[in-house]
Design an enzyme around this catalytic site. Structure first.
Site, mmCIF file in Angstrom:
data_model
loop_
_atom_site.group_PDB
_atom_site.id
_atom_site.type_symbol
_atom_site.label_atom_id
_atom_site.label_comp_id
_atom_site.label_asym_id
_atom_site.label_seq_id
_atom_site.Cartn_x
_atom_site.Cartn_y
_atom_site.Cartn_z
ATOM 1 N N ASP A 192 0.814 -1.165 0.137
ATOM 2 C CA ASP A 192 0.147 -0.158 0.014
ATOM 3 C C ASP A 192 0.736 1.215 0.021
ATOM 4 O O ASP A 192 2.128 1.229 -0.089
ATOM 5 C CB ASP A 192 -1.038 0.093 1.257
ATOM 6 C CG ASP A 192 -2.345 0.833 0.891
ATOM 7 O OD1 ASP A 192 -2.220 1.564 0.351
ATOM 8 O OD2 ASP A 192 -3.361 -0.064 1.056
ATOM 9 N N HIS A 266 -2.904 3.123 -4.455
ATOM 10 C CA HIS A 266 -2.141 2.641 -3.321
ATOM 11 C C HIS A 266 -0.993 2.149 -3.559
ATOM 12 O O HIS A 266 -0.426 1.000 -3.204
ATOM 13 C CB HIS A 266 -3.065 1.573 -2.845
ATOM 14 C CG HIS A 266 -4.537 2.099 -2.010
ATOM 15 N ND1 HIS A 266 -4.303 2.809 -0.760
ATOM 16 C CD2 HIS A 266 -5.623 2.040 -2.317
ATOM 17 C CE1 HIS A 266 -5.610 3.162 -0.495
ATOM 18 N NE2 HIS A 266 -6.379 2.894 -1.411
ATOM 19 N N GLU A 330 -10.032 2.593 -5.249
ATOM 20 C CA GLU A 330 -9.483 3.974 -4.777
ATOM 21 C C GLU A 330 -8.177 4.406 -5.818
ATOM 22 O O GLU A 330 -7.352 4.889 -5.145
ATOM 23 C CB GLU A 330 -9.147 4.095 -3.291
ATOM 24 C CG GLU A 330 -10.463 3.799 -2.426
ATOM 25 C CD GLU A 330 -10.134 3.898 -0.900
ATOM 26 O OE1 GLU A 330 -10.555 4.349 -0.180
ATOM 27 O OE2 GLU A 330 -9.000 3.416 -0.495
HETATM 28 C C1 ACM Z 1 -11.171 -0.557 0.828
HETATM 29 O O1 ACM Z 1 -11.854 -0.319 1.860
HETATM 30 N N1 ACM Z 1 -10.715 0.591 0.128
HETATM 31 C C2 ACM Z 1 -11.204 -1.614 0.058
#
Ligand code: ACM
Ligand code: ZN
Length: 733
Positions: A192, A266, A330
């Site tokens: 991440d 991420h 995201e």
């Molecule tokens: C998430 O909680 N962004 C998968």
């Protein structure tokens, strides 16, 4: 406030219950029948009466059983223990994880056709074992026949090892806890923005550098974790040998480890050491905060795809399960919009826009994984721009994405943040700082993976999963607190037939499960809340721990074991008069320890609550001064500078202490708190004197003796778009 925090998180004495029995099984089996056979009496004898049919799975399971029984110091001598094959697979509907367990007439018989089946028969047997021997040193197991198999094949738990790192030793402990609850999938979030945690031999910089950051981050104190290297860097990584060891340990507990390697978003940790794989070329710095970064991998650069392929070459060798998770959530598109390479890729591949570019990335990765014998799973954002043909969707922004994917004949794992985000708080008060949100045990229990999915698509719902994101979970003990007991709710939601599930019954069985968590040294959240109810002029206490005794005081003093006590249904008259009464109550746990103090004010002085803000539905202003922190005033639509919420007393008061609590969670992080404001008092309802500033949504002040208070208010000092929720104004004498 401070004492609540400390006691909630760090008091984890176990709850002892009398010898357990088949009444305490979690998750509830498909069928439990008490029989008229004679009970089985076990002793310390080491007389070798284990009989095992000659199959690989039975032999492996018997070896696990003997080992685990020794570690748990269980008596297993004196009677026959038989590992048999299942004569009639119909009885478990042919389910590969099903089993039959029979106890009585001189034998314990575990029947299954798979290792998984035996393993779960053993877990159920361990739950039935009484924890204490009788006076003769013998233990007696109740005669019964249990037929059992899971509702879903995917019973998952996600651990985020990036935001904070956990030791290998602890991950094994976690695996044992999950296995005891018949969870069979550990989804492991390994990369991440804040770190890279998996050793990749071809790219050593990922773990030499990108596994470490300057500081613990997230506004936390450095001493909240021990994971520092000799140079004082924070973080860590799992070597390939350690990963193989964890995968093996999990497999022997019927748990498949699904790695998550995040792309295309991420990705800041990877970009920090390979800036050429970002659109701008960097430099990039490992993030010390949560949220979403605009910096993502460049999807127009072929070298990035080669990087991913090389990583998946190694990842797919390490994890034998069929799924690999690629994240996909995201991923802001702003860098791609401004990147010549990404724009060239969009044109070359005839894509409409950046969303289709994301879809292109996922489709390509699906092929990469498929060439390596794996199936791709990703968060529900992989629906955007078109779903890859074989992809499995993990639905987290509610169930909507999952329902949509199932209707398109794709497989789905449900992990909606309405029920399955165990980084959210478990109560409105007394909890440690969390990511926010509110998922008490009851809400977690209400999870039903097929809810909202038309029946003809149920076959695409592989199961359900709970997620533990660790932004505000800096250490392993805290992780245990957030996952237990909610993991038992997830277990039951994914194992037990829906028609057999009952919140009432679950709570009764959980009393036994709390004791088992205690024995396993799991820092579970104790059910410490006590509702203080007023009904028809009577006080009644409803503790979260079923049928527990409650001790209480009516004079504001701390309740002790010697204070007045009340059984759950006993009513106590409310003291008469117009002097405010502070009722304080706490649970007495079966081991004699006391829970944290819960309080409520009665006989409040007559007052009006006047607000310059709007009201959301029935959450009217008077609820901000009604003696209960549970009933709240909720103002919608944000607040302007100078907005006020005031309590105006009919008679002037002379309290020694005034306070105000705002926000969805008492201890911050929960949203809708007052970000910038002051608490003020007034001797006449006209002139105001500030006595405290709000911090983390809370303000309190001691007042000099005799201070005249005609009114008390909060005043907003900086505009906020967020709504404002006022839990309670409190005054004490
Ligand atoms: C998430 O909680 N962004 C998968
Ligand atoms: Zn780019």
């Amino acid at each position: 406030m401070k004492h609540f925090l400390a006691s909630a998180l760090f008091c984890f004495c176990s709850i002892n219950v009398p010898a357990t029995a088949i009444e305490g099984l979690v998750p509830l089996p498909v069928s439990v029948e008490k029989t008229s056979a004679t009970p089985v009496v076990l002793t310390d004898a080491n007389d070798g009466k284990i009989r095992v049919i000659d199959t690989e799975s039975a032999r492996r399971a018997a070896a696990y059983f003997l080992n685990a029984a020794r570690e748990k110091k269980l008596k297993i001598g004196g009677e026959k223990i038989i590992f048999a094959s299942l004569e009639n697979p119909e009885i478990i509907r042919g389910n590969a994880e099903g089993y039959v367990l029979e106890i009585g007439d001189g034998k314990i018989k575990l029947s299954a056709n798979t290792y998984a089946g035996y393993f779960y028969a053993i877990q159920t047997l361990f739950q039935i074992f009484p924890r204490e021997a009788d006076g003769n040193g013998e233990i007696s197991l109740p005669p019964c026949k249990i037929v059992d198999y899971p509702r879903f094949a995917w019973r998952g738990f996600m651990l985020d090892s990036v935001r904070h790192f956990q030791s290998v030793e602890w991950i094994k402990k976690l695996i044992d806890v999950l296995a005891s609850q018949k969870i069979n999938t550990l989804h492991w979030h390994l990369t991440d923005d804040q770190g890279w945690r998996i050793e990749i031999k071809k790219y050593p910089k990922l773990t030499q550098q990108a596994a470490w950051r300057e500081h613990i981050g997230f506004g936390l104190e450095p001493n909240q974790s021990e994971h520092y290297d000799k140079a004082g860097r924070y973080g860590g990584f799992y070597s390939q040998d350690e990963i193989r060891e964890i995968v093996r340990y999990a497999a022997s507990r019927n748990i498949t480890v699904v790695p998550e390697i995040e792309l295309p978003g991420h990705a800041v940790a990877a970009l920090s050491v390979y800036p050429e794989f970002g659109c701008t070329g960097g430099p990039y710095e490992i993030r010390l905060i949560g949220g979403v970064s605009d910096d993502v991998y460049c999807a127009g650069n072929e070298a990035v795809y080669t990087f991913w392929e090389n990583i998946f070459d190694e990842v797919t060798q390490l994890f034998p399960g069929k799924f690999v998770h690629v994240g996909g959530d995201e991923c802001p598109k702003i860098r791609w919009e401004n990147c010549p390479k990404c724009q060239a890729k969009i044109r070359a591949e005839n894509l409409k826009n950046e969303h289709e570019l994301q879809s292109y990335v996922i489709r390509r990765m699906e092929k990469v994984l498929s060439q390596r014998g794996k199936r791709l799973i990703g968060w529900d954002e992989i629906l955007e721009g078109g779903l890859a043909p074989e992809a499995t969707v993990m639905s987290w922004r509610g169930a909507k994405g999952g329902v949509e994917a199932a209707k398109m004949q794709h497989d789905v794992v449900m992990s909606p943040n309405s029920h399955c985000y165990y980084d959210y708080s478990q109560a409105h008060s007394g909890e440690p700082r969390s990511f926010g949100g509110f998922i008490p045990l009851e809400r977690a229990y209400e999870f039903n993976p097929t809810e909202g999915v038309p029946a003809k698509f149920h076959k695409h719902i592989l199961g359900g999963q709970a997620n533990l994101w660790t932004e505000y979970i800096p250490n392993e003990k805290h992780a245990e607190y957030m996952l237990a007991p909610r993991i038992s709710a997830l277990a039951e939601a994914t194992w037990t037939p829906q028609e057999l599930r009952s919140w009432e019954d679950f709570q009764n069985r959980m009393v036994h499960q709390y004791a088992r968590f205690g024995e396993a040294d799991v820092n579970y959240r104790r059910p410490e809340a006590v509702q203080i109810l007023v009904e028809n002029g009577q006080l009644r206490f409803r503790p979260d721990l079923r049928n527990a005794k409650v001790v209480f005081t009516l004079d504001g003093n701390e309740p002790t074991a010697e204070s007045q006590s009340a059984a759950p249904d006993v009513c106590v008259p409310v003291p008469a008069g117009d002097v405010a009464v502070c009722v304080r109550a706490r649970t007495v746990f079966p081991d004699g320890s006391l829970g944290r103090i819960n309080e409520r004010f009665l006989n409040l002085p007559k007052a009006k609550v006047i607000s310059t803000l709007n009201t959301e539905a029935g959450n009217v202003p008077s609820r901000a001064f009604d003696g209960s922190r549970e009933a709240v005033y909720w103002a919608n639509g944000g607040a302007r500078v100078g907005d006020t919420v005031a309590v105006v007393f009919e008679q002037t008061q002379t309290p020694k202490h005034v306070s105000c609590i705002t926000g969805k969670n008492e201890t911050g992080g929960g949203g809708d708190r007052l970000h910038s404001g002051v608490l003020e008092i007034s001797p006449d309802g006209k002139t105001w004197l500030p006595v405290a500033e709000f911090s983390h949504g809370f303000a309190d002040a001691e007042l000099p003796a005799g201070t005249q208070v005609k009114a008390l208010r909060l005043r907003v000092t900086q505009a906020q778009a967020e709504w404002l929720l006022v839990r309670e104004f409190e005054i004490r004498n």
